[in-house]
Design an enzyme around this catalytic site. Structure first.
Site, PDB file in Angstrom:
ATOM      1  N   TYR A 199      38.578  49.708  17.368  1.00 51.15           N
ATOM      2  CA  TYR A 199      39.739  48.866  17.024  1.00 51.15           C
ATOM      3  C   TYR A 199      40.995  49.367  17.724  1.00 51.15           C
ATOM      4  O   TYR A 199      41.760  48.580  18.277  1.00 51.15           O
ATOM      5  CB  TYR A 199      39.945  48.864  15.501  1.00 51.15           C
ATOM      6  CG  TYR A 199      41.023  47.899  15.074  1.00 51.15           C
ATOM      7  CD1 TYR A 199      40.700  46.596  14.690  1.00 51.15           C
ATOM      8  CD2 TYR A 199      42.368  48.270  15.075  1.00 51.15           C
ATOM      9  CE1 TYR A 199      41.689  45.696  14.313  1.00 51.15           C
ATOM     10  CE2 TYR A 199      43.366  47.373  14.711  1.00 51.15           C
ATOM     11  CZ  TYR A 199      43.020  46.084  14.327  1.00 51.15           C
ATOM     12  OH  TYR A 199      44.005  45.200  13.963  1.00 51.15           O
ATOM     13  N   PHE A 218      54.314  25.991  34.743  1.00 45.19           N
ATOM     14  CA  PHE A 218      53.057  25.346  34.355  1.00 45.19           C
ATOM     15  C   PHE A 218      53.220  24.703  32.976  1.00 45.19           C
ATOM     16  O   PHE A 218      54.125  25.051  32.230  1.00 45.19           O
ATOM     17  CB  PHE A 218      51.910  26.362  34.362  1.00 45.19           C
ATOM     18  CG  PHE A 218      50.588  25.726  34.033  1.00 45.19           C
ATOM     19  CD1 PHE A 218      50.045  24.769  34.876  1.00 45.19           C
ATOM     20  CD2 PHE A 218      49.902  26.052  32.875  1.00 45.19           C
ATOM     21  CE1 PHE A 218      48.839  24.150  34.562  1.00 45.19           C
ATOM     22  CE2 PHE A 218      48.696  25.440  32.558  1.00 45.19           C
ATOM     23  CZ  PHE A 218      48.160  24.493  33.403  1.00 45.19           C
ATOM     24  N   ASP A 219      52.315  23.788  32.611  1.00 48.81           N
ATOM     25  CA  ASP A 219      52.521  23.013  31.371  1.00 48.81           C
ATOM     26  C   ASP A 219      52.568  23.869  30.107  1.00 48.81           C
ATOM     27  O   ASP A 219      53.344  23.586  29.208  1.00 48.81           O
ATOM     28  CB  ASP A 219      51.507  21.871  31.238  1.00 48.81           C
ATOM     29  CG  ASP A 219      50.076  22.335  31.233  1.00 48.81           C
ATOM     30  OD1 ASP A 219      49.798  23.401  31.797  1.00 48.81           O
ATOM     31  OD2 ASP A 219      49.221  21.629  30.676  1.00 48.81           O
ATOM     32  N   ASP A 237      54.950  34.500  36.431  1.00 44.49           N
ATOM     33  CA  ASP A 237      53.733  33.940  35.846  1.00 44.49           C
ATOM     34  C   ASP A 237      52.684  34.153  36.933  1.00 44.49           C
ATOM     35  O   ASP A 237      52.675  33.479  37.957  1.00 44.49           O
ATOM     36  CB  ASP A 237      53.942  32.458  35.521  1.00 44.49           C
ATOM     37  CG  ASP A 237      52.655  31.795  35.044  1.00 44.49           C
ATOM     38  OD1 ASP A 237      51.584  32.425  35.135  1.00 44.49           O
ATOM     39  OD2 ASP A 237      52.721  30.639  34.592  1.00 44.49           O
ATOM     40  N   ALA A 240      49.247  34.110  37.216  1.00 47.71           N
ATOM     41  CA  ALA A 240      47.843  33.676  37.111  1.00 47.71           C
ATOM     42  C   ALA A 240      47.080  33.783  38.440  1.00 47.71           C
ATOM     43  O   ALA A 240      45.925  34.192  38.464  1.00 47.71           O
ATOM     44  CB  ALA A 240      47.788  32.250  36.573  1.00 47.71           C
ATOM     45  N   LYS A 242      42.012  33.362  35.755  1.00 44.98           N
ATOM     46  CA  LYS A 242      42.058  32.905  37.147  1.00 44.98           C
ATOM     47  C   LYS A 242      41.746  34.097  38.063  1.00 44.98           C
ATOM     48  O   LYS A 242      40.596  34.392  38.327  1.00 44.98           O
ATOM     49  CB  LYS A 242      43.431  32.304  37.481  1.00 44.98           C
ATOM     50  CG  LYS A 242      43.640  30.916  36.905  1.00 44.98           C
ATOM     51  CD  LYS A 242      44.176  30.949  35.527  1.00 44.98           C
ATOM     52  CE  LYS A 242      44.639  29.607  35.021  1.00 44.98           C
ATOM     53  NZ  LYS A 242      44.967  29.663  33.582  1.00 44.98           N
ATOM     54  N   HIS A 269      48.435  15.651  27.499  1.00 45.73           N
ATOM     55  CA  HIS A 269      47.278  15.313  28.346  1.00 45.73           C
ATOM     56  C   HIS A 269      45.947  15.774  27.762  1.00 45.73           C
ATOM     57  O   HIS A 269      44.915  15.187  28.036  1.00 45.73           O
ATOM     58  CB  HIS A 269      47.462  15.886  29.751  1.00 45.73           C
ATOM     59  CG  HIS A 269      47.630  17.369  29.801  1.00 45.73           C
ATOM     60  ND1 HIS A 269      48.737  18.002  29.285  1.00 45.73           N
ATOM     61  CD2 HIS A 269      46.832  18.351  30.280  1.00 45.73           C
ATOM     62  CE1 HIS A 269      48.618  19.306  29.460  1.00 45.73           C
ATOM     63  NE2 HIS A 269      47.463  19.533  30.058  1.00 45.73           N
TER      64      HIS A 269
END
Ligand code: F0G
Length: 457
Positions: free
Chosen positions: A72, A124-125, A214, A216, A257, A449
């Protein structure tokens, strides 16, 4: 004679996929309210809905799963992952999260307040969702040239420095940080140049603002820097990544990604205060600070994936496949965001379905047509994904309207790409007979979407 290019790996495990009949697909799509997110994956032949969490892990990654430490607190798997992230990014504080949007949720809970402005290139969304749901504003300062899909520029994901400075002057007090997405997914998987990252950093320093990446697809971004930017041809991908991150104060990462794992993410930073605040939110939302929503074994696979995918050969194999699909589309003269991006081809839907008005969502219509044609699932990155303006509640038509064909890493062969190209050609050949699009029957307030219900007109 020079030997032709081939993949830098061979295949050890396969997963069968199945074709279907058009009549079946018509029924399935109707049941899914013409939203491909609502389809069952088993009803898809070639799945290009995303490159996120859909890559094939290497034998080294699978082997690392067996020696995951599931303690843990203080698991060795966490420290292995942290060490890899430290080395590749130069950031010393690392907080695991279960995926990219969770990293955004944890960090933005600490940093974003109602009325704030968060400028950068295209958010990004999920990033936009985490900003707008906090009643703050995501400001897209991407260069205007990115909107012209037929213009060939090496770094179409760049920030327009003048636009950014204008926002920094106008809303200075209300800007907690600048966010740069590498690569710029929404603009078509387009890279950001090192020079642009440097210029953003310089401007941020001038206005005393931190910069967040960001990240990714940061490794794919590094590949493009190596291939396209002066002075980087002889540098390794890892050297380029290290330099990229010197222009940021922190990063959020969707490891699904460029770390080629099915699930995982993290926050990394050199700002101690961000880390201290994020730790508290991380424990509430994600789990203890040495696992944050991930298994020990997943952290092992993430560490190996990140190391492997910051090597040139792996990235070259991947991006050459995107280029291959692009070359097939060129043969058929199908318009897409040029040049081909790092993780996907973005078809310029309004240029294909010229008879479908924007109010009837051309890219969504093309997405539906491609699925009906051959069981291939892409997704709309366009007017539906753009959501409504939070103030006026009007649809946002100011962006590109793309059908995105995202290519999972190490998953499909170029034969699959041939099927995709020909299926799209068949739709393209009958484009003039497609005169009506879709209308919305039901939608959620943000990120509509995923769950939108549509009607075919
Ligand atoms: N940032 C970028 C640039 C992304 O493309 C994504 C996800 C995220 C953040 C969120 O990460 O999914 O792990 O929570 N993009 C996927 C896509 C879903 O299909 O482009 P996540």
């Amino acid at each position: 004679m020079d030997l032709p290019f081939a993949e830098s790996w061979k295949i050890k495990m396969i997963e069968p996929i199945r074709k279907s009949a058009r009549i079946e697909r018509e029924q399935w799509l109707k049941e899914a309210h013409y939203n491909v997110f609502q389809l069952k994956a088993e009803h898809v032949y070639i799945d290009l809905i995303t490159d996120s969490g859909t890559g094939a892990m290497s034998d080294r990654q699978w082997a690392s799963l067996m020696i995951g430490d599931e303690s843990y607190a203080g698991a060795t798997s966490f420290f292995k992952m942290k060490e890899t992230i430290n080395k590749i990014t130069g950031f010393k504080y690392v907080l695991p999260t279960h995926q990219g949007r969770a990293a955004e949720n944890v960090l933005f809970s600490c940093l974003v307040k109602a009325g704030d402005y968060i400028p950068g290139n295209s958010q990004f969304d999920t990033t936009k969702g985490h900003i707008e749901s906090r009643k703050a504003f995501a400001i897209d300062c991407t260069i205007d040239e990115a909107l012209d899909t037929q213009l060939e520029l090496p770094f179409k994901g760049n920030v327009d420095i003048r636009k950014l400075e204008k926002i920094l002057i106008e809303h200075n007090e209300k800007i907690p940080f600048i966010i740069i997405t590498v690569t710029n997914n929404t603009a078509g998987g387009q890279p950001v140049s090192m020079q642009n990252l440097r210029e953003v950093n310089k401007l941020a320093k001038k206005y005393n603002k931190p910069v967040l990446f960001d990240s990714a697809r940061f490794a794919e971004n590094a590949y493009f820097i190596k291939k396209r930017e002066k002075d980087y041809a002889d540098k390794t991908i890892k050297e380029i990544c290290r330099e990229m991150f010197t222009y940021a104060d922190g990063m959020t990462m969707s490891a699904k990604k460029d770390a080629i794992v099915n699930m995982g993410g993290f926050i990394a930073t050199n700002i101690e205060e961000w880390y201290e605040q994020a730790k508290v939110k991380g424990i509430i939302f994600e789990g203890y600070i040495t696992y944050g929503g991930m298994n020990g074994r997943d952290m092992n696979a993430l560490a190996v994936g990140l190391d492997e995918n910051t090597e040139f050969e792996n990235l070259e194999t991947r991006i050459k496949q995107i280029e291959y699909l692009a070359s097939r589309l060129d043969e058929f003269e199908i318009p897409y965001q040029r040049p081909a991006g790092g993780h996907a081809i973005f078809i310029d839907a309004p240029k294909v379905l010229i008879n479908v008005p924007k109010e009837e969502f051309p890219a969504q219509t093309l997405t539906v047509e491609l699925y009906l044609e051959a069981g291939i699932r892409g997704c709309e990155i366009g007017y539906i994904l753009a959501d409504r303006d939070p103030v006026t509640r009007e649809n946002r038509f100011g962006c590109n309207d793309f059908l995105r064909l995202a290519i999972p890493r190490r998953t499909y062969t170029n034969n699959h790409m041939d099927v995709v190209a020909v299926a799209l050609k068949n739709v393209f050949d009958r484009r003039n007979s497609i005169t009506r699009g879709m209308s919305i029957e039901w939608e959620a307030e943000v990120m509509r979407h995923f769950t939108v219900k549509l009607k075919r007109l």
